[in-house]
Design an enzyme around this catalytic site. Structure first.
Site, mmCIF file in Angstrom:
data_model
loop_
_atom_site.group_PDB
_atom_site.id
_atom_site.type_symbol
_atom_site.label_atom_id
_atom_site.label_comp_id
_atom_site.label_asym_id
_atom_site.label_seq_id
_atom_site.Cartn_x
_atom_site.Cartn_y
_atom_site.Cartn_z
ATOM 1 N N HIS A 105 0.834 -1.202 0.000
ATOM 2 C CA HIS A 105 0.000 0.000 0.000
ATOM 3 C C HIS A 105 0.873 1.258 0.000
ATOM 4 C CE1 HIS A 105 -3.283 2.530 2.220
ATOM 5 N NE2 HIS A 105 -3.207 2.834 0.949
ATOM 6 N N GLU A 108 2.322 1.897 -3.408
ATOM 7 C CA GLU A 108 1.315 2.507 -4.280
ATOM 8 C C GLU A 108 1.308 4.031 -4.101
ATOM 9 O OE1 GLU A 108 -2.647 4.110 -3.427
ATOM 10 O OE2 GLU A 108 -2.896 1.963 -3.064
ATOM 11 N N HIS A 109 1.418 4.505 -2.861
ATOM 12 C CA HIS A 109 1.468 5.949 -2.594
ATOM 13 C C HIS A 109 2.760 6.557 -3.138
ATOM 14 C CE1 HIS A 109 -1.793 6.976 0.441
ATOM 15 N NE2 HIS A 109 -2.013 5.698 0.178
ATOM 16 N N GLU A 186 -5.448 7.022 6.412
ATOM 17 C CA GLU A 186 -6.426 6.134 5.777
ATOM 18 C C GLU A 186 -6.807 5.000 6.717
ATOM 19 O OE1 GLU A 186 -5.824 4.645 1.820
ATOM 20 O OE2 GLU A 186 -4.639 6.405 1.257
#
Length: 899
Positions: A105, A108-109, A186
């Site tokens: 994750h 991805e950022h 998030e």
């Protein structure tokens, strides 16, 4: 042993990579290789004028190109002045090291944070924002997807920036700490999500060695202990898994296919490391350590869930046995599970099916869920409800497979596919790039939509898998607070784990089929798809007034773009009494919900066949919306209007369960701070605004006798206004108007005059700064929202254009400054508003109060807006014009003079 095999496979993967962008695989010297003639290979809907091409780039990237521009002077309704692209990488959280949860994750950022060719952190987002574009990315267990859209004029420049994120991303240590904060925000947002909490509970209870037993989101605890080490792990993960042979590229643009293929060659610089693509198909299915869970939810929703982990159904897409079984169990017509549960007062809804991706559908398993929204009575009798579910499943085992049901599903799926509404390029690439990872090129477009073949064996396998021995039962209620003493580690979900008694499982194993039966044949499936020849005077771009009297107006909008065999008909029955006060409004609102509950069984087949209706109550009267295939529309319309206005069967069926569910739904509608902030803004703008909490309280006072005494048509006088269009003629539309007019007894002498219409009034804010502070409805939620709202003036075209330009200009710098650099929140958004003819502008930051107080966030928001006001000067004029062109598709000279 299978898990040890997986570990050894991962260890054997090569860790070497290069940022040079050179591709040196000697076995393939061609730049691209087409699979076959794309027009023969790819199944498209009949009226899809776009051209498709499936190919493989020289480095192994699978590529789908769609040109949605004009061909042979035929204008496709999906044609757009925007272009979009998406990249899916067949790697996700399941491949990340177990000691760094959230690494996939975080990567991805980080791919958005600059690359070797474009080192500035916000270069990619800034370019997109300047040219009317946007971007997003998602990380799943087995797949990570990236996508963007932009004005076609700048598609090639955006593609170059997009490609170089994968060719050689910067992955700077300085950026890592900030993006970990974003990942953590998030994660904290998910702390108040029942969906996230339940999934985390399931994951915590499956066997520890399963590849999906992991915390996928990541947070500061798992990712920020050692920034140097995490940066190294990011590079290592990228080097190991981000390989061209694991990538799928989808591009949609008005550009010709040959031009798009030329533009795609920039992606050939991505190295092919020949990464081993892992599949979990042969690994054991998830097995929970218990089969009965009680869950204490955030939202006051009472549910019963029955869950099975089946063998993965992804390869069975041609026959879709899982969808077939779910169609039957989730049916709401006569003889259905829901019909019987409603008659007993046990439930208000039943859903059955599988969600895409995540912990629902994977190469390892497909999860089939039956979710029943229980009444208080149903909660007390939950064992009876479970027994009824297995009675229905037993009926299916005895009567399935049934070719008639498959043919009906096949026909409906084919009709819907053939008449799919055009998606914009952004939505299209988002769906298609995932399709590319699941289906062969021929079925990239049609794979998830069509039923290709009837396979009784696979249907029987799925039905026979739904046994009491393999089920996991989840019971959810706010009444379980004192019983749920276990806490899941990451999302802090409160639950208790136990087992179903063997005696009860034995009872479930011996049930009969009860009084249930398979769904009846559907009488609403359309047969006639011919387009009507419609001649109408006046401009086609605007509705035409075709009938006007003292008691009604009828508007017609001719469709000259989409040309589908569908129509829409909207009715607004003006009444000054429907919402005259809170009590009357609540009574009418509850009556509509009860009505929909009563007629749902009758009209569920129509819904399946693409005929939809919506009945809504507003302060100014009734709103009816009908849309769908026109062939059976009149039959559907007449029957529904009869149920609303003529049927003496009062709407008291399942009264207590429906009333309680309505109150709960209203009370939880504002449990999320951002939704609550939206309602608060409206309550400050509109005079006499009825909040959800106020309506819920008013409904709680309504009795069954109140409903029995209530008659909707006594709330006249009325004025009827109608708007219709699509595949319907003006003469046919007038018949609909006349029919509903008779049902509400609309006459000249009882017509409401236009000056009597209820008009929502908007408060004019005085000049100045006003602060409105309200605590969250959920005291345990640390998420907070800061909204800076600026009221402007009455709507006019000039100001609307200017506000749109400002929105486009402010969006990227606001996100970059407030979210990326200052890390004030996980979401920063800019919006224009139109409130009953009055324009406004807002900047919203979603944050966490335990990181930054709302006052602190607001201070920096106001500083940013002050900076932007200074920035928005003459020196910005060229940038302003570029933004207008990006958002409006050209017309610069005309707009320049206009502005």
């Amino acid at each position: 042993m299978v898990f040890e095999k997986l570990a050894s496979q991962i260890k054997r993967l090569s860790l070497s990579s290069s940022c040079s962008g050179d591709y040196s695989e000697s076995s393939d010297s061609s730049s691209t290789s087409e699979v076959k003639d794309p027009r023969d290979a790819i199944v498209q809907r009949p009226e899809d004028y776009s051209e498709c091409r499936s190919l493989t780039l020289a480095n192994g990237i699978k590529c789908l190109l769609i040109s949605d521009g004009d061909q042979d002077e035929l204008s496709d309704p999906s044609s757009s002045d925007k272009s979009a692209a998406a990249m899916a990488v067949k790697v996700g959280s399941a491949q990340e090291p177990s000691d760094t949860p959230g690494l996939a994750h975080l990567l991805e950022h980080m791919l958005f944070m600059g690359c070797k060719k474009y080192p500035n952190e916000n270069e990619y987002d800034n370019f997109l924002s300047l040219h009317g574009g946007s971007s997003n990315a998602t990380t799943d267990y087995e797949l990570t997807s990236y996508l963007f859209d932009v004005s076609t004029e700048h598609f090639e420049g955006a593609l170059d920036r997009f490609a170089h994120q994968f060719i050689c991303p910067s992955l700077k240590k300085a950026s890592v700490k900030r993006e970990v904060e974003a990942v953590d925000s998030e994660y904290m947002e998910g702390l108040q999500s029942d969906t996230q909490k339940l999934e985390a509970i399931f994951i915590s209870l499956i066997q520890p060695e399963h590849p999906f037993n992991r915390f996928t989101a990541g947070n500061k605890e798992t990712l920020l202990e050692d920034v140097e080490e995490i940066t190294h792990e990011l590079r290592k993960f990228y080097d190991q898994f981000y390989s061209a042979n694991a990538m799928y590229l989808c591009m949609v643009s008005p550009e010709p296919l040959d031009r798009m293929e030329e533009m795609s060659k920039v992606f050939e610089q991505i190295p092919n490391k020949k990464t081993l693509l892992l599949s979990w198909e042969d690994y054991p299915l998830p097995k929970l350590s218990c089969n009965f869970i009680k869950y204490y939810p955030v939202k006051d929703k009472t549910k019963l869930m029955l869950i099975w982990f089946l063998k993965s159904q992804q390869k069975n897409y041609r026959s879709k046995p899982n969808d077939y079984v779910s169609w039957c169990i989730g049916h709401e017509g006569k003889g259905s599970l829901l019909s019987y549960l409603k008659s007993k007062g046990y439930a208000v809804s039943v859903e059955c099916g599988t969600s895409a991706g995540g912990f629902d559908d994977s190469s390892n398993f497909t999860r089939l869920d039956i979710v029943i929204k229980l009444s208080d009575k149903g909660l007390k009798m939950y064992r009876d409800v479970i027994t009824l579910v297995f009675q229905y499943i037993e009926m299916l085992k005895r009567k399935l497979p049934c070719s008639r049901i498959f043919k009906e599903m096949e026909k409906i799926h084919t009709i819907d596919f053939d008449n799919l509404e055009a998606e914009d390029p952004y939505e299209r690439v988002e769906d298609l790039v995932e399709n590319m990872t699941l289906y062969p090129p021929k079925h990239y477009l049609s794979g998830p939509e069509l039923m290709f073949e009837y396979n009784p064996r696979l249907i029987t396998e799925v039905v026979n898998s739904l046994t009491p021995q393999s089920v996991t039962v989840v019971l959810q209620s706010k009444s379980f607070k004192d019983e749920c003493l276990e806490t899941e580690k990451w999302y802090k979900g409160k639950f208790s784990s136990g087992v179903l008694e063997q005696s009860f499982i034995g009872v479930l194993s011996r049930v009969s089929g009860g009084d249930f039966h398979l769904p009846d044949p559907n009488p609403y499936i359309p047969e006639d798809f011919d387009l009507k020849d419609i001649t109408l005077e006046g401009p086609p771009s605007a509705p035409t007034l075709i009938s006007t009297e003292r008691k009604h107006k009828t508007w017609f909008h001719k469709d000259e773009v989409f040309e589908q065999p569908e129509c829409f008909i909207y009715f607004h029955i003006f009444s000054k009494y429907v919402g005259r006060d809170l009590t009357t409004f609540a009574l009418n609102s509850l009556n509509v919900v009860l009505l929909e509950n009563r007629i749902a069984e009758t009209f569920y087949p129509a819904k399946l066949a693409g005929l939809e209706s919506e009945i809504d109550i507003q302060k100014d009267g009734w709103h009816f919306k009908f849309n769908g295939y026109n062939d059976k529309m009149m039959k559907f319309f007449r029957k529904l209007i009869y149920e609303v206005f003529d049927n003496d069967n009062k709407n008291t069926f399942n009264f207590t369960a429906v009333k309680d569910a309505t109150i709960k739904s209203l009370k939880i509608s504002n449990i999320k701070p951002q939704q609550y902030a939206t309602e608060l803004r409206k309550s400050l703008i509109y005079q006499d605004f009825y909040t959800s909490e106020a309506v819920a309280e008013a409904i709680s006072q309504i009795t069954e006798c109140d409903i029995q005494r209530h008659k909707a048509t006594e709330t006249g006088p009325f004025f009827l206004e109608c708007l219709g269009g699509g595949n319907i003629t003006p003469e046919e539309l007038k018949k609909y108007v006349n029919y509903i007019g008779k049902k509400i007894r609309l006459r000249e002498e009882n017509a409401l005059s236009e000056h009597e219409f209820v008009q929502p009034r908007v408060f004019k804010f005085p000049v100045g700064r006003f602060v409105y502070k309200v605590p969250n409805t959920n005291p345990d939620d640390v998420n907070s929202v800061v909204v800076n709202y600026y009221q402007h003036d009455a709507v006019n075209f000039r100001d609307t254009v200017i506000l749109g330009v400002i929105e486009g200009l402010i969006e990227e710098p606001a996100f970059n400054q407030l979210r990326t650099r200052l890390q004030l929140g996980y979401s920063v958004s800019v919006d224009n508003h139109e409130s009953n003819g009055v324009t406004g502008f807002s900047l919203t930051v979603c944050s966490q109060a335990n990181k930054h107080s709302p006052d602190h966030v607001n201070l920096y928001v106001e500083r940013f807006l002050k900076w932007f006001e200074e920035y928005l000067g003459k020196s910005l004029w060229l940038r302003c014009i570029q933004s207008v062109r990006g958002n409006c598709g050209g017309g610069t000279n005309q707009l320049e003079g206009f502005l």
